[in-house]
Design a protein around this motif. Structure first.
Motif, PDB file in Angstrom:
ATOM      1  N   SER A 215       2.020   2.871  -3.148  1.00  0.00           N
ATOM      2  CA  SER A 215       1.116   3.577  -4.044  1.00  0.00           C
ATOM      3  C   SER A 215       0.651   4.896  -3.437  1.00  0.00           C
ATOM      4  O   SER A 215      -0.429   5.355  -3.696  1.00  0.00           O
ATOM      5  CB  SER A 215      -0.043   2.669  -4.424  1.00  0.00           C
ATOM      6  OG  SER A 215      -0.476   1.914  -3.327  1.00  0.00           O
TER       7      SER A 215
ATOM      8  N   GLN B  20       0.838  -1.201   0.000  1.00  0.00           N
ATOM      9  CA  GLN B  20       0.000   0.000   0.000  1.00  0.00           C
ATOM     10  C   GLN B  20       0.866   1.241   0.000  1.00  0.00           C
ATOM     11  O   GLN B  20       0.593   2.211  -0.682  1.00  0.00           O
ATOM     12  CB  GLN B  20      -0.871   0.017   1.255  1.00  0.00           C
ATOM     13  CG  GLN B  20      -2.071  -0.901   1.145  1.00  0.00           C
ATOM     14  CD  GLN B  20      -3.092  -0.579   2.215  1.00  0.00           C
ATOM     15  OE1 GLN B  20      -2.754  -0.075   3.278  1.00  0.00           O
ATOM     16  NE2 GLN B  20      -4.332  -0.864   1.941  1.00  0.00           N
TER      17      GLN B  20
ATOM     18  N   GLU C 205      -7.865   7.959  -6.123  1.00  0.00           N
ATOM     19  CA  GLU C 205      -6.830   8.972  -5.917  1.00  0.00           C
ATOM     20  C   GLU C 205      -7.485  10.334  -5.868  1.00  0.00           C
ATOM     21  O   GLU C 205      -8.383  10.616  -6.651  1.00  0.00           O
ATOM     22  CB  GLU C 205      -5.805   8.937  -7.059  1.00  0.00           C
ATOM     23  CG  GLU C 205      -4.924   7.702  -6.999  1.00  0.00           C
ATOM     24  CD  GLU C 205      -3.808   7.718  -8.034  1.00  0.00           C
ATOM     25  OE1 GLU C 205      -3.152   6.674  -8.170  1.00  0.00           O
ATOM     26  OE2 GLU C 205      -3.608   8.753  -8.699  1.00  0.00           O
TER      27      GLU C 205
ATOM     28  N   GLU D 236      -8.031   3.297  -0.458  1.00  0.00           N
ATOM     29  CA  GLU D 236      -8.501   1.997  -0.937  1.00  0.00           C
ATOM     30  C   GLU D 236      -9.836   1.726  -0.272  1.00  0.00           C
ATOM     31  O   GLU D 236      -9.951   1.805   0.952  1.00  0.00           O
ATOM     32  CB  GLU D 236      -7.519   0.866  -0.603  1.00  0.00           C
ATOM     33  CG  GLU D 236      -6.194   0.972  -1.301  1.00  0.00           C
ATOM     34  CD  GLU D 236      -5.944  -0.134  -2.331  1.00  0.00           C
ATOM     35  OE1 GLU D 236      -6.828  -1.006  -2.536  1.00  0.00           O
ATOM     36  OE2 GLU D 236      -4.855  -0.130  -2.932  1.00  0.00           O
TER      37      GLU D 236
ATOM     38  N   ARG E 270      -9.861   1.698  -5.771  1.00  0.00           N
ATOM     39  CA  ARG E 270      -8.766   2.584  -5.423  1.00  0.00           C
ATOM     40  C   ARG E 270      -9.145   3.972  -5.912  1.00  0.00           C
ATOM     41  O   ARG E 270      -9.552   4.142  -7.064  1.00  0.00           O
ATOM     42  CB  ARG E 270      -7.472   2.126  -6.099  1.00  0.00           C
ATOM     43  CG  ARG E 270      -6.305   3.063  -5.839  1.00  0.00           C
ATOM     44  CD  ARG E 270      -5.034   2.588  -6.541  1.00  0.00           C
ATOM     45  NE  ARG E 270      -4.101   3.691  -6.662  1.00  0.00           N
ATOM     46  CZ  ARG E 270      -3.236   4.047  -5.719  1.00  0.00           C
ATOM     47  NH1 ARG E 270      -3.159   3.346  -4.610  1.00  0.00           N
ATOM     48  NH2 ARG E 270      -2.450   5.084  -5.889  1.00  0.00           N
TER      49      ARG E 270
ATOM     50  N   MET F  31      -1.904   6.580   1.866  1.00  0.00           N
ATOM     51  CA  MET F  31      -3.248   6.024   1.880  1.00  0.00           C
ATOM     52  C   MET F  31      -4.017   6.629   3.049  1.00  0.00           C
ATOM     53  O   MET F  31      -3.654   6.417   4.209  1.00  0.00           O
ATOM     54  CB  MET F  31      -3.186   4.506   2.037  1.00  0.00           C
ATOM     55  CG  MET F  31      -2.342   3.818   0.968  1.00  0.00           C
ATOM     56  SD  MET F  31      -2.903   4.121  -0.731  1.00  0.00           S
ATOM     57  CE  MET F  31      -4.441   3.237  -0.698  1.00  0.00           C
TER      58      MET F  31
END
Lengths: 249, 249
Positions: free
Chosen positions: A81, A78, B188, A242, B186, A84
């Motif tokens: 990316s 995680q 963003e 997420e 997911r 989070m």
């Protein structure tokens, strides 16, 4: 799908990508784990090396895996990316796991009377004196986040004399070690124009769009012990969430 | 803290607020449940009615409770506090639970060749023909979100002839009924300047800051079946994330 369908119009590299993605999501390949080698994928699925390479390139672009020179492909964690927002880890901890260089410049720290939004978030009367910490964080040399944390005075006192105030230690970790462990947090996100000050600190024009995160964190006793406003450059730092299905959906 | 500390410098209304917040977070008062009446709080904690009222006002401002005329105070559900990005519910479903009026105007729908970001997110070759749905959603009459969804052609075909294309039905729910249930997603988030088109649709000046959400959703089989870009006016819709500690933190 567990094998390549030779009759399908879908390119082999995308079929393989889906198989690998399915295994990552299904937990067969765990975050941080090394994937089988390209040669193994070639043999197992009877594919050419260029096809397997194309799959790896595409998974890397989607940030599902990361390539480490001379070692191979690893399932992205995680942390890989971006920051989070649905977990309680801080920005610094995330990005350091990510092997990015984080530099922190402390602009001010100390006791101040809390502004209304911070006092409300911390459930303190407006004007209460609290602890303020204002910082700019850079990633690999690029200014990324301008943040101002507000804490109740007793929480802030745990920071006195620590390297947090010199920008050399994680605020989250230091608070945790002082007994202020995040049990939950609420984070609101908004697109806003950078103030003249934020713009200057982040190397932008005044009014340029930035991501504003307003975050309140509380401990297991329900007491809010940190509120921060963070202004992030979306072109420098990826901020993501997420989502997962829960039973009633 | 479970009683009012009469020796503390902290105002009684804030102490009571913390007690109630603790009970909400601890699960003693469940989301959607009615709180005890003001009179009961007065009796239980030996407080004046004006103090209890001040507590309720402050909890309402923090969106922990909502007041319903003639019925009393209710513990806010997640939905009450805006569109929560860490769950898989859609914008419309959230806001309708929230008793806000959602109006949807469909700007276009149909088959189109997918742009690169959408094709990548859906793991389809660039230029594949997919299904596109572009909408503007208003909340209580105010333009709030401009969104463009991209789906694989077979997923989009489930929408043909449905009220989704007239803006009168939830996309999420319709896809779910067609077997495309969100297992994970997911999302963003970024702060960006509105394009001339988005600005016009949302009643803003071109370049005004908006929140961009780029979301990919997949099913239990790991296949991505929806990608959308949504541009939201942060002054009209609250978009938030609740974070919770996990064991390794």
């Amino acid at each position: 799908m567990t094998t390549i369908d030779r009759m399908s119009a879908e390119p082999y590299y995308l079929q393989l990508g889906r198989i690998i993605e399915g295994r990552i999501r299904g937990g067969e390949y765990q975050p941080g784990e090394r994937l089988p080698s390209e040669s193994e994928f070639c043999r197992t699925f009877d594919l050419s090396r260029s096809t397997v390479r194309e799959t790896m390139r595409s998974l890397q672009e989607q940030k599902r895996i990361r390539m480490v020179p001379r070692r191979g492909a690893f399932v992205a964690s995680q942390a890989d990316s971006g920051w989070m927002l649905q977990v309680t880890r801080g920005f610094l901890e995330t990005e350091m796991d990510n092997s990015r260089t984080v530099e922190t410049r402390v602009l001010r720290s100390g006791s101040e009377s809390l502004p209304t939004d911070a006092a409300d978030a911390l459930a303190l009367p407006a004007g209460t004196v609290g602890f303020v910490l204002e910082r700019v964080r850079s990633l690999d040399g690029q200014p990324a986040v301008h943040s101002i944390n507000f804490m109740p005075a007793d929480v802030g006192s745990a920071l006195q004399g620590t390297l947090v105030l010199e920008g050399k230690q994680s605020l989250n970790r230091t608070l945790r070690e002082a007994g202020h462990k995040i049990y939950g947090a609420r984070r609101e996100v908004a697109g806003v124009g950078a103030s003249a000050e934020t713009a200057k600190l982040l190397g932008l024009k005044s009014g340029a769009p930035v991501l504003l995160i307003r975050s309140t964190s509380w401990g297991q006793d329900g007491r809010s012990f940190d509120f921060h406003r963070s202004f992030a450059r979306s072109d420098v730092v990826t901020i993501a969430v997420e989502a997962q299905a829960v039973d009633d959906e």
